[in-house]
Design an enzyme around this catalytic site. Structure first.
Site, PDB file in Angstrom:
ATOM      1  N   LYS A  84       0.831  -1.208   0.000  1.00  9.29           N
ATOM      2  CA  LYS A  84       0.000   0.000   0.000  1.00  9.29           C
ATOM      3  C   LYS A  84       0.863   1.254   0.000  1.00  9.29           C
ATOM      4  O   LYS A  84       0.560   2.210  -0.694  1.00  9.29           O
ATOM      5  CB  LYS A  84      -0.936   0.023   1.220  1.00  9.29           C
ATOM      6  CG  LYS A  84      -2.096  -0.956   1.112  1.00  9.29           C
ATOM      7  CD  LYS A  84      -3.136  -0.674   2.185  1.00  9.29           C
ATOM      8  CE  LYS A  84      -4.210  -1.751   2.211  1.00  9.29           C
ATOM      9  NZ  LYS A  84      -5.171  -1.565   3.302  1.00  9.29           N
ATOM     10  N   LYS A 137      -4.949 -11.169  -6.927  1.00 12.02           N
ATOM     11  CA  LYS A 137      -6.232 -11.288  -6.225  1.00 12.02           C
ATOM     12  C   LYS A 137      -7.208 -10.198  -6.666  1.00 12.02           C
ATOM     13  O   LYS A 137      -6.791  -9.093  -7.041  1.00 12.02           O
ATOM     14  CB  LYS A 137      -6.010 -11.239  -4.707  1.00 12.02           C
ATOM     15  CG  LYS A 137      -5.610  -9.885  -4.181  1.00 12.02           C
ATOM     16  CD  LYS A 137      -5.705  -9.805  -2.656  1.00 12.02           C
ATOM     17  CE  LYS A 137      -5.339  -8.390  -2.234  1.00 12.02           C
ATOM     18  NZ  LYS A 137      -5.401  -8.120  -0.830  1.00 12.02           N
ATOM     19  N   LYS A 197     -10.339  -4.346  -4.318  1.00  6.50           N
ATOM     20  CA  LYS A 197     -10.968  -3.068  -4.647  1.00  6.50           C
ATOM     21  C   LYS A 197      -9.934  -1.985  -4.887  1.00  6.50           C
ATOM     22  O   LYS A 197     -10.185  -1.040  -5.604  1.00  6.50           O
ATOM     23  CB  LYS A 197     -11.976  -2.651  -3.579  1.00  6.50           C
ATOM     24  CG  LYS A 197     -11.430  -2.522  -2.196  1.00  6.50           C
ATOM     25  CD  LYS A 197     -12.577  -2.457  -1.190  1.00  6.50           C
ATOM     26  CE  LYS A 197     -12.078  -2.819   0.196  1.00  6.50           C
ATOM     27  NZ  LYS A 197     -13.125  -3.323   1.063  1.00  6.50           N
TER      28      LYS A 197
HETATM   29  P1  AMP Z   1     -10.984  -5.932   3.110  1.00  9.39           P
HETATM   30  O1  AMP Z   1     -11.934  -5.578   2.041  1.00  9.39           O
HETATM   31  O2  AMP Z   1      -9.563  -5.718   2.731  1.00  9.39           O
HETATM   32  O3  AMP Z   1     -11.367  -5.360   4.449  1.00  9.39           O
HETATM   33  O4  AMP Z   1     -11.099  -7.516   3.257  1.00  9.39           O
HETATM   34  C1  AMP Z   1     -12.160  -8.144   3.925  1.00  9.39           C
HETATM   35  C2  AMP Z   1     -11.941  -9.647   3.926  1.00  9.39           C
HETATM   36  O5  AMP Z   1     -12.014 -10.154   2.585  1.00  9.39           O
HETATM   37  C3  AMP Z   1     -10.571 -10.079   4.459  1.00  9.39           C
HETATM   38  O6  AMP Z   1     -10.755 -11.221   5.275  1.00  9.39           O
HETATM   39  C4  AMP Z   1      -9.794 -10.429   3.227  1.00  9.39           C
HETATM   40  O7  AMP Z   1      -8.818 -11.419   3.463  1.00  9.39           O
HETATM   41  C5  AMP Z   1     -10.887 -10.969   2.317  1.00  9.39           C
HETATM   42  N1  AMP Z   1     -10.539 -10.816   0.905  1.00  9.39           N
HETATM   43  C6  AMP Z   1     -10.341  -9.641   0.245  1.00  9.39           C
HETATM   44  N2  AMP Z   1     -10.045  -9.871  -1.068  1.00  9.39           N
HETATM   45  C7  AMP Z   1     -10.060 -11.227  -1.223  1.00  9.39           C
HETATM   46  C8  AMP Z   1      -9.846 -12.094  -2.354  1.00  9.39           C
HETATM   47  N3  AMP Z   1      -9.564 -11.624  -3.567  1.00  9.39           N
HETATM   48  N4  AMP Z   1      -9.939 -13.424  -2.146  1.00  9.39           N
HETATM   49  C9  AMP Z   1     -10.242 -13.931  -0.911  1.00  9.39           C
HETATM   50  N5  AMP Z   1     -10.458 -13.173   0.172  1.00  9.39           N
HETATM   51  C10 AMP Z   1     -10.373 -11.838   0.029  1.00  9.39           C
END
Ligand code: AMP
Ligand code: TRP
Length: 337
Positions: free
Chosen positions: A116, A199, A202
């Protein structure tokens, strides 16, 4: 809620309007299942969102939107504790103690920070972005969580949590439960539709690479149909040779509650087109009621806010007790309460 159940805790950031398929399959879907068997705490981590610049009005709206989406996926405030991180001040308070137990070098090794900060440049990198994983450590330890359901990208942060919990326990005596990551192998990492070697994310995927859960089903169908697939035409689960097709198979299998092997068998001898058409339909069937339920929760912000207030109260009773123990262990003089 039976208190002898093992405890789980997890969080999601309110940093974009819609959750995407990676959030859902990698994490939130497990949250819904675990509320049946575990004493479950789930939160919208608005303090974590502040690590990058946020428009205040958007942050407020996205926090409610995140909570509404969590409820729409099936989280039930009767069966789990759902709350907003900043409503429980103990998170920021324990975080300070944990910062003082973390080595600078140790924090510098966090790969998500490195990604980041290099993406945003030194000028836009705050100290908060650097200490972000330590706030996460506090989130988890405050609830004495046994397991933390997340996607693969969070494994390093859970490992840091384990190390700091063990260090604290070693130095001051048994205080914190040392948590385990709860990461399902098959859905640990959902990939970008346009670049199935990275992956779905967003912050770094192009819009065409992401299935947003609140998107118009037609838009999602279009994205799925233009997903990058691999050379050849055989439908086979092979993440090394066929990352694009394998990603679509994973999504389809999970959403329809069957194994990848079963989906593979069903599409043997068929073309990529058939797989994409069916996946688009399954996603649309899943997403339409999800979007409608999300809208219903948003249309009644008073009820939503009061659910979150109740959740915060439940969370706080646990968090306050842990914080008091930790403060005492490190030698902070008790205050009035
Ligand atoms: P965040 O949006 O970064 O707060 O992520 C929320 C949850 O979604 C976390 O547990 C991440 O590990 C999971 N996550 C985010 N992107 C992915 C992805 N592409 N594949 C699997 N898990 C994801
Ligand atoms: N860092 C997590 C993410 O980006 C969100 C998070 C914050 C979290 N606190 C947590 C996840 C505690 C699990 C437990 O996805």
């Amino acid at each position: 809620m039976a208190n002898d159940r093992p405890r789980v805790l997890s969080g999601i950031q309110p940093t974009s309007g819609s959750f995407h398929m990676g959030n859902y399959l990698g994490a939130v879907r497990q949250w819904v299942a675990l509320q049946e068997t575990h004493d479950a705490f789930y939160m919208v981590v608005d303090l974590h969102a502040l690590t990058l610049p946020q428009d205040p009005r958007e942050l407020r709206a996205n926090t409610r939107l995140a909570a509404a989406q969590l409820l729409a996926t099936g989280l039930d405030p009767e069966r789990c504790t759902l709350f907003v991180q900043s409503h429980v001040p103990e998170h920021a308070q324990l975080s300070w103690v944990m910062e003082c137990m973390t080595g600078f070098g140790e924090a510098s090794r966090m790969t998500q920070f490195k990604d980041k900060s290099s993406r945003h440049g030194a000028d836009r990198t705050s100290v908060g972005l650097f200490t972000y994983p330590i706030l996460q450590v506090a989130d988890i330890l405050l609830y004495q969580a046994d397991q933390v359901p997340v996607g693969e990208d969070q494994r390093q942060h859970i490992e840091l949590t384990r190390n700091i919990a063990e260090r604290f326990n070693g130095r001051y005596g048994e205080t914190f439960t040392v948590p385990e990551p709860y990461i399902l192998r098959e859905t640990a990492k959902i990939f970008d539709l346009q670049d199935p070697t990275v992956k779905m994310s967003k912050s770094s995927s192009s819009p065409k690479g992401i299935i947003d859960l609140l998107d118009d089903p037609k838009a999602s169908a279009k994205k799925i149909k233009s997903a990058v697939t691999d050379t050849g035409s055989e439908i086979r689960f092979d993440p090394e040779q066929k990352p694009g097709v394998s990603n679509l198979l994973t999504i389809l299998a999970t959403l329809t509650d069957v194994t990848v092997a079963e989906v593979e068998q069903k599409y043997a001898g068929k073309g990529y087109g058939a797989l994409k058409t069916d996946l688009a339909e399954v996603v649309s069937e899943w997403a339409a009621p999800f979007s409608a339920r999300t809208r219903e929760y948003l249309d009644d912000p008073e009820t939503l806010d009061s659910l979150l207030a109740e959740g915060a109260e439940k969370a706080r009773s646990v968090a306050a007790e842990t914080l008091a123990q930790a403060y005492d262990k490190v030698g902070l003089l008790p205050g009035k309460h």
